[in-house]
Design a protein around this motif. Structure first.
Motif: not given
Length: 313
Positions: A55-70, A104-116
């Motif tokens: 999770p720390k690696a994801i958090y760092a990447l979201l913060s570094r690139h100022k990600i808004t959608q995942v 949630r912590e980085c306040k990303v505005s929108k996420l896509f997570i596929p199901s099947s």
């Protein structure tokens, strides 16, 4: 210039390597970052090596690139998951929760997570499975995807996190080799056909499964993510339908273009997986909520697959 900054986790996968350039075209190359645990990336643009179980690696990447959608696509698919169910559960579920929580912590505005369609089991109807029905899968992958949908609904309701999902049917396309799914026969068969080789299918000839062409799968994903939230009535994952066919019907369609093509049938453990899934899907809710309609039928799929693979063989 768009202010959206997009991250695609699992960008080296079957869907990721096609979705990534589509997102670049939509948002601009400098606004889309690819990430994968495999360090070799054959796309063009920004790439980061990422272990999504950290999770720390994801958090760092979201913060570094100022990600808004995942777009979180990393997962172990159905056939591979049956070979090692505990490992697949650990990876699929841990990465899911890491992405939801860091988003949630980085306040990303929108996420896509596929199901099947693997979420459906013996209690679901065999044909025209409705949006809301029993989810009692008999496979490790299906169990992990029911958990995915449940967690998506939880984060939507508890944290008002905008998470969207599609229950992908079997996805077939020319852009990558099969990657461990039960429906992968519908990709591998084309590689054999263009080489003039016989194909040995691991499913019985009359095994009918829902499928979707890669072009339609990418378009469905982008259309859902661009839909107005007030139009979306599903908290878990949307049914999306395109076409359904059997291995025998696919072989017949291929022989229209390659008359000498031959196929034999030697079912293995993947037949049991396939038998636990429905034959067709009712996607009327997706049609109503965000106007979903497929464009590729069986003949269009076969013609496009053979054209692209013949040009690169």
């Amino acid at each position: 210039m768009s202010t959206e900054r997009i991250l695609v986790i699992g960008a080296n996968g079957q869907i990721g390597k096609v979705l990534f350039p589509a997102l670049q075209e939509l948002w601009g190359k400098d606004n889309v970052t690819a990430a994968d645990i495999r360090p070799v990336f054959d796309g063009e643009g920004i790439f980061e090596v990422l272990d999504a179980t950290e999770p720390k690696a994801i958090y760092a990447l979201l913060s570094r690139h100022k990600i808004t959608q995942v777009y979180h696509l990393a997962a172990i698919l159905s056939a591979k998951a049956e070979e090692n169910p505990l490992s697949s559960w650990e990876i699929n579920t841990r990465t899911l929760l890491n992405v939801l929580e860091t988003g949630r912590e980085c306040k990303v505005s929108k996420l896509f997570i596929p199901s099947s369609i693997a979420v459906f089991g013996p209690s679901a109807p065999r044909t025209k499975v409705p949006q809301n029905t029993f989810l009692d899968p008999s496979t490790a992958y299906g169990i992990s995807k029911v958990a995915t949908e449940t967690w998506i609904a939880y984060y939507r309701r508890k944290y008002n996190l905008d998470v969207r999902s599609i229950r992908y049917p079997g996805v077939l396309g020319y852009q990558s080799m099969p990657g461990g799914g039960t429906t992968d026969y519908a990709v591998d068969i084309f590689y054999k056909a263009v080489k003039g080789e016989q194909y040995t299918c691991f499913l019985e000839k009359d095994t009918r499964l829902p499928m979707i062409y890669m072009n339609d799968a990418i378009r469905a994903t982008l259309e859902l993510m661009q839909a107005s939230p007030e139009n979306l009535s599903v908290d878990m994952a949307y049914n999306v339908a395109s076409l359904s066919f059997t291995p025998e019907e696919l072989g017949t369609a291929i022989r229209k273009y390659i008359p000498a093509f031959q196929i034999t049938y030697v079912p293995d453990y993947r037949q049991t997986i396939a038998h636990s899934w429905p034959e067709s899907i009712d996607d009327s809710v997706a049609q109503k909520d965000w106007g979903w309609q497929p464009k590729f039928g069986l003949d269009e799929v076969v013609r496009d697959m053979l054209e692209h693979l013949s040009n690169h063989s």
